[in-house]
Each structure stands twice: as C-alpha cells, then as structure tokens.
Design an enzyme around this catalytic site. Sequence first.
Site, PDB file in Angstrom:
ATOM      1  N   TYR A  32       0.830  -1.207   0.000  1.00 58.83           N
ATOM      2  CA  TYR A  32       0.000   0.000   0.000  1.00 58.83           C
ATOM      3  C   TYR A  32       0.860   1.251   0.000  1.00 58.83           C
ATOM      4  O   TYR A  32       2.072   1.188   0.214  1.00 58.83           O
ATOM      5  CB  TYR A  32      -0.947   0.007   1.209  1.00 58.83           C
ATOM      6  CG  TYR A  32      -0.283   0.383   2.528  1.00 58.83           C
ATOM      7  CD1 TYR A  32       0.574  -0.495   3.183  1.00 58.83           C
ATOM      8  CD2 TYR A  32      -0.518   1.622   3.113  1.00 58.83           C
ATOM      9  CE1 TYR A  32       1.176  -0.146   4.378  1.00 58.83           C
ATOM     10  CE2 TYR A  32       0.088   1.979   4.318  1.00 58.83           C
ATOM     11  CZ  TYR A  32       0.934   1.087   4.950  1.00 58.83           C
ATOM     12  OH  TYR A  32       1.544   1.432   6.127  1.00 58.83           O
ATOM     13  N   LYS A  56       6.472  -1.723   1.883  1.00 57.05           N
ATOM     14  CA  LYS A  56       5.286  -1.172   2.545  1.00 57.05           C
ATOM     15  C   LYS A  56       4.154  -2.182   2.419  1.00 57.05           C
ATOM     16  O   LYS A  56       3.215  -2.020   1.622  1.00 57.05           O
ATOM     17  CB  LYS A  56       4.925   0.198   1.952  1.00 57.05           C
ATOM     18  CG  LYS A  56       4.185   1.095   2.935  1.00 57.05           C
ATOM     19  CD  LYS A  56       4.247   2.545   2.496  1.00 57.05           C
ATOM     20  CE  LYS A  56       3.290   3.447   3.271  1.00 57.05           C
ATOM     21  NZ  LYS A  56       3.334   3.364   4.717  1.00 57.05           N
ATOM     22  N   GLU A  81      12.293   3.228  13.797  1.00 56.42           N
ATOM     23  CA  GLU A  81      11.283   4.197  13.320  1.00 56.42           C
ATOM     24  C   GLU A  81      10.006   4.009  14.118  1.00 56.42           C
ATOM     25  O   GLU A  81       9.918   3.121  14.971  1.00 56.42           O
ATOM     26  CB  GLU A  81      11.022   3.988  11.826  1.00 56.42           C
ATOM     27  CG  GLU A  81      10.439   2.615  11.521  1.00 56.42           C
ATOM     28  CD  GLU A  81      10.138   2.389  10.056  1.00 56.42           C
ATOM     29  OE1 GLU A  81       9.993   3.362   9.306  1.00 56.42           O
ATOM     30  OE2 GLU A  81      10.020   1.212   9.671  1.00 56.42           O
ATOM     31  N   LEU A 124      11.179   1.866   6.721  1.00 57.11           N
ATOM     32  CA  LEU A 124      10.586   2.299   5.465  1.00 57.11           C
ATOM     33  C   LEU A 124      11.320   3.576   5.042  1.00 57.11           C
ATOM     34  O   LEU A 124      11.567   4.452   5.885  1.00 57.11           O
ATOM     35  CB  LEU A 124       9.099   2.612   5.686  1.00 57.11           C
ATOM     36  CG  LEU A 124       8.369   3.023   4.418  1.00 57.11           C
ATOM     37  CD1 LEU A 124       8.066   1.783   3.567  1.00 57.11           C
ATOM     38  CD2 LEU A 124       7.079   3.753   4.748  1.00 57.11           C
TER      39      LEU A 124
END
Length: 279
Positions: free
Chosen positions: A31, A146, A178, A202
Amino acid sequence: MIAYFNGQYVSKEDVKISPDDRGFLFADGVYEVIRSYGGRLFNVDDHLSRLSHSLRELHMAPVSLAHLKTVVDQVIHRNNLENEDATLYIQITRGVAPRKHPFPDPETSPTVYVSASVLQPSPGEWETGIAIILVPDLRWGRCDIKSVGLLPNVLACQQAKERGASEAVFVRDGVITEGSHTSFCAVFDGQLVTHPANNYILAGITRRVVLDLCVTLGIPVKESPILERTLKRASELMVLGTTSEIAAVVRVDDWIVGDGKPGPIASKLKRAFGDFVQA
Ligand code: PDD
C-alpha cells in the site's frame, strides 16, 4: 465517497472484496498513503516509485504508474477534493485465488483499490509537541517493503494510545529504528540523525524531504543508527510522516525531552516544510 476498484469507479460501500483475496487471507499486498494539499499531490512520483519497489520485492506484477497517477487524480476529482487536504490510499494485493501459500497462477489479476479521505488536522499538536513510547521492534527484516501486514505496528500504536502517547517508536537490538507509522530523528549537538534507509525501516518520503531541507538550511545530517542508550542526550526528537508531517517529540515514556517544548531545529524545519508545500 467514490473509490477505484479493479478498473471501475464505484461508491466505496459497493466495493466487494472476495474472502479469497490474498490480501484478506495472507496480508499478501502492499500500500501507499499519499497526501494531497488543496487537491495537489505531494511527491506523488516518489510514492509511486516506492510502491513499485514494494511490488518488485514481493515478486508481484508491476502496475502502470502513469495509469495509477490518473486514477489517483480521478479519485480526487470525483470526490470534489480539489480544494481540500486529503490522504489518498492505494492498496494492491496478489489477487483472488484458493487459499494456498505459494503464489497463485501467474494469470491471476491483482486487486487494485484506491480511496481518499479528508484529512482532519490534529489541533494544537504542533504547539504542544507529542509523547511517544519505546517498544521492542517485533517486525520482520524487510521493513523497506510497505506491506499491509501491519500487526506489530498496530499493536505498538495501540499500546501508545493506551499510555496516553501519540506514537510508538521501535527499538531493535538497542537501536531506534522508526515509529509505527512515522520516521524518527534526533538532534545531537546540532546534527540531525536518522536511521539509514535500509531493510529495517521504510524509506519515508517525508524523511527524504526533511533531509533535503536540512541541507538547504545548513543543518548537518547523519544517516546512522541511534542507540537507545544515547537518546537522553538528544536536544530534540521528531517523528516524520505523510499525515503528521513533522511532529516534535517532547516526552518519551516518562521522561521529558529538552525543555518539554518543540525545539529550534524542529521549528525551523516545520516552517521550511510549510514553505516547501506552498511552493
Ligand atoms: N505510514 N515508517 C513507517 C513504518 C510508516 O508506515 C510510514 C508511513 C512512515 C513515514 O513515511 P512517509 O513519510 O512516506 O509517509 C515511516 C503511513 C502514512 C501509514 O501507514 O498510514
């Protein structure tokens, strides 16, 4: 709300996802979330090239990015979002097939879904700063993809919510990676430090913009692991992402960052980010 689903624009309520969809059965899909400011897409090409990376890494068929861009524009247009701030959501799964772990027949069409939502800004969040919690990074070793498989992120973010914080930030082997849905950076001695864009995070689009803004503003940057045990030495902490843009972190678990207010570098970046969006 009008959504795009497998070649057609339909009312979102009329989208029918098969129970045999591999996205439903295996989280076998990818996504993107793209921001639009007054109907204009923010760094759309970077989002679409990251989507291509995710598809490629999962051995899923490539999609036409030009077509997807048209679809995203159409979804904005058909929902009268030309003058609104919104987020666009794109999801592509490996399609519908009987439940077997290996990839289905190569002829299987992917499921492609695009929708939009009006963005509700979090009032006062910038002025007060946000709280985060640190949690163990239980994710797999391909966080650069992702994927819609987001259970560790969901569990972490829920834990943050239950503890009165806005975001959960992952720690892997003593290194801050993250947030559950944001990139993370810290300021040490005037230098902005953030985890290298490798398989453990990411490659955030906002992160890239912020790193470039730092160069323009003469703020030194370093893409290098941040050790959890050094975190209290940071003068400022921030999380970055499509929906939150730049948020200053003023509390981590039960300790306060700096003087408990958004710091000078975060403020400078926030202003520069706003100017960049306007431009
Ligand atoms: N999340 N890290 C993770 C794990 C993310 O899920 C996201 C984005 C980011 C920030 O990336 P970007 O600047 O490209 O938005 C970092 C989206 C918004 C989400 O899942 O809703």
